[in-house]
Design a protein around this motif. Sequence first.
Motif, PDB file in Angstrom:
ATOM      1  N   MET A   1       0.604  -1.152   0.070  1.00 14.48           N
ATOM      2  CA  MET A   1       0.115   0.229  -0.357  1.00 14.48           C
ATOM      3  C   MET A   1       1.464   1.291   0.290  1.00 14.48           C
ATOM      4  N   GLN A   2       0.064   2.068  -0.874  1.00 10.51           N
ATOM      5  CA  GLN A   2       1.117   3.441  -1.302  1.00 10.51           C
ATOM      6  C   GLN A   2       0.409   4.354  -0.737  1.00 10.51           C
ATOM      7  N   LEU A   3       0.966   5.393   0.260  1.00 11.60           N
ATOM      8  CA  LEU A   3      -0.177   7.003  -0.228  1.00 11.60           C
ATOM      9  C   LEU A   3      -0.501   7.742  -1.596  1.00 11.60           C
ATOM     10  N   THR A   4      -0.614   8.418  -1.029  1.00 12.74           N
ATOM     11  CA  THR A   4      -0.864   9.658  -2.951  1.00 12.74           C
ATOM     12  C   THR A   4      -0.238  10.629  -2.642  1.00 12.74           C
ATOM     13  N   LYS A   5       0.292  11.015  -3.532  1.00 14.65           N
ATOM     14  CA  LYS A   5       0.943  12.668  -2.946  1.00 14.65           C
ATOM     15  C   LYS A   5       0.012  13.488  -2.721  1.00 14.65           C
ATOM     16  N   GLY A   6      -1.335  13.861  -1.834  1.00 12.33           N
ATOM     17  CA  GLY A   6      -2.026  13.899  -1.848  1.00 12.33           C
ATOM     18  C   GLY A   6      -1.661  14.089  -0.489  1.00 12.33           C
ATOM     19  N   PHE A   7      -0.970  12.955   0.115  1.00  7.42           N
ATOM     20  CA  PHE A   7      -0.825  12.942   1.495  1.00  7.42           C
ATOM     21  C   PHE A   7       0.532  13.293   2.133  1.00  7.42           C
ATOM     22  N   GLU A   8       1.263  13.744   1.202  1.00  5.22           N
ATOM     23  CA  GLU A   8       2.648  14.169   1.483  1.00  5.22           C
ATOM     24  C   GLU A   8       2.126  15.615   1.241  1.00  5.22           C
ATOM     25  N   GLN A   9       1.624  16.330   0.423  1.00  2.00           N
ATOM     26  CA  GLN A   9       1.082  17.841   0.009  1.00  2.00           C
ATOM     27  C   GLN A   9       0.142  18.505   1.034  1.00  2.00           C
ATOM     28  N   ALA A  10      -0.558  17.641   1.771  1.00  3.83           N
ATOM     29  CA  ALA A  10      -1.429  17.768   2.923  1.00  3.83           C
ATOM     30  C   ALA A  10       0.039  17.616   3.913  1.00  3.83           C
ATOM     31  N   ALA A  11       0.395  16.855   4.480  1.00  5.18           N
ATOM     32  CA  ALA A  11       1.278  16.634   5.613  1.00  5.18           C
ATOM     33  C   ALA A  11       2.465  18.561   6.022  1.00  5.18           C
ATOM     34  N   CYS A  12       2.121  18.981   4.258  1.00  4.48           N
ATOM     35  CA  CYS A  12       3.106  19.475   3.835  1.00  4.48           C
ATOM     36  C   CYS A  12       2.501  21.043   4.227  1.00  4.48           C
ATOM     37  N   ILE A  13       1.483  20.688   3.291  1.00  2.00           N
ATOM     38  CA  ILE A  13       0.575  21.864   4.426  1.00  2.00           C
ATOM     39  C   ILE A  13       0.212  22.381   6.252  1.00  2.00           C
ATOM     40  N   MET A  14       0.230  20.786   6.146  1.00  2.00           N
ATOM     41  CA  MET A  14      -0.077  20.590   8.011  1.00  2.00           C
ATOM     42  C   MET A  14       1.206  21.656   8.419  1.00  2.00           C
ATOM     43  N   ALA A  15       2.643  21.403   8.309  1.00  3.20           N
ATOM     44  CA  ALA A  15       3.464  21.587   8.742  1.00  3.20           C
ATOM     45  C   ALA A  15       3.587  23.198   8.645  1.00  3.20           C
ATOM     46  N   LEU A  16       3.086  24.098   7.556  1.00  2.00           N
ATOM     47  CA  LEU A  16       3.152  25.382   7.311  1.00  2.00           C
ATOM     48  C   LEU A  16       2.436  26.071   7.997  1.00  2.00           C
ATOM     49  N   LEU A  17       1.134  25.386   8.251  1.00  2.00           N
ATOM     50  CA  LEU A  17      -0.232  26.391   9.291  1.00  2.00           C
ATOM     51  C   LEU A  17       0.563  25.721  11.065  1.00  2.00           C
ATOM     52  N   ALA A  18       0.981  24.740  10.889  1.00  2.00           N
ATOM     53  CA  ALA A  18       1.707  24.543  12.462  1.00  2.00           C
ATOM     54  C   ALA A  18       2.337  25.625  13.273  1.00  2.00           C
ATOM     55  N   THR A  19       3.577  26.350  12.289  1.00  2.00           N
ATOM     56  CA  THR A  19       4.231  26.876  12.123  1.00  2.00           C
ATOM     57  C   THR A  19       4.472  28.249  11.695  1.00  2.00           C
ATOM     58  N   GLN A  20       2.492  28.652  10.965  1.00  2.00           N
ATOM     59  CA  GLN A  20       2.161  30.106  11.087  1.00  2.00           C
ATOM     60  C   GLN A  20       1.699  30.913  12.567  1.00  2.00           C
ATOM     61  N   ASN A  21       1.780  32.200  12.330  1.00  5.81           N
ATOM     62  CA  ASN A  21       2.013  32.568  13.180  1.00  5.81           C
ATOM     63  C   ASN A  21      -0.051  32.616  13.673  1.00  5.81           C
ATOM     64  N   ARG A  22      -0.224  32.322  14.843  1.00  6.07           N
ATOM     65  CA  ARG A  22      -1.482  32.003  15.642  1.00  6.07           C
ATOM     66  C   ARG A  22      -2.372  33.234  14.984  1.00  6.07           C
ATOM     67  N   GLY A  23      -3.710  33.623  14.662  1.00  9.77           N
ATOM     68  CA  GLY A  23      -4.406  34.657  15.115  1.00  9.77           C
ATOM     69  C   GLY A  23      -4.361  35.518  12.676  1.00  9.77           C
ATOM     70  N   ILE A  24      -2.823  34.786  12.171  1.00  6.20           N
ATOM     71  CA  ILE A  24      -3.222  35.456  11.191  1.00  6.20           C
ATOM     72  C   ILE A  24      -3.156  33.910  10.227  1.00  6.20           C
ATOM     73  N   PRO A  25      -4.678  34.278   9.282  1.00  3.52           N
ATOM     74  CA  PRO A  25      -4.511  32.444   8.314  1.00  3.52           C
ATOM     75  C   PRO A  25      -3.309  32.780   7.512  1.00  3.52           C
ATOM     76  N   LEU A  26      -3.178  31.643   6.759  1.00  3.32           N
ATOM     77  CA  LEU A  26      -1.894  31.648   5.978  1.00  3.32           C
ATOM     78  C   LEU A  26      -2.516  31.566   4.758  1.00  3.32           C
ATOM     79  N   SER A  27      -2.746  32.631   3.466  1.00  5.73           N
ATOM     80  CA  SER A  27      -3.018  32.578   1.917  1.00  5.73           C
ATOM     81  C   SER A  27      -3.028  31.300   0.852  1.00  5.73           C
ATOM     82  N   SER A  28      -3.741  31.189   0.567  1.00  6.60           N
ATOM     83  CA  SER A  28      -4.118  29.829  -0.395  1.00  6.60           C
ATOM     84  C   SER A  28      -2.924  30.382  -1.043  1.00  6.60           C
ATOM     85  N   HIS A  29      -2.720  31.579  -2.109  1.00  4.25           N
ATOM     86  CA  HIS A  29      -2.068  31.608  -2.647  1.00  4.25           C
ATOM     87  C   HIS A  29      -0.366  31.039  -2.322  1.00  4.25           C
TER      88      HIS A  29
END
Length: 178
Positions: A1-29
Amino acid sequence: MQLTKGFEQAACIMALLATQNRGIPLSSHVIHTRVRSSQTYLKKIMRKLVVGGLITSASGNSGGFSLAREPEDITLLQIVSAVEGKIHTYPNNGFLDLVFSDFKPIATEGNSAINAAFDAADQLWRQALDKVTIYDLLCQTLGTVDVPKVDWNKLQLSPSEQATAIIDKIRTNLRSVR
């Protein structure tokens, strides 16, 4: 079984958001620019993370994405489940029944045995992923329990300058902890 590339990208997004200043949303851009994937595909991944209750979205000029909970409360299993759905590694396409159709009771027992084995393995896999949080991974990666927060929206440095700035911030935090 192998996870899709979508999981790896989701993990990167979660890491970005986890290190983003709270109260300041990270733009989709910014997410699109950093992850370097099609905007349509990233929107699908982020939608899955929103529906999974892992991130929130806010519309408008100062809108974007934020973690729905603290990184300590978000496990790898939750991310896998949100992006990939429930993982069942044995597909059971009916080949045992087909190959051993003239031995139906044996085929049925064989199906039962192999399904039970894979169900047990899937359960162990889920338990292992449920023990690891985004916070755990960030602490292990950065070598600190004080995960630095940045505003990814405002970083205009080159990627190597950004990395140097983050490493310097971690070193400063480590010195103050000692």
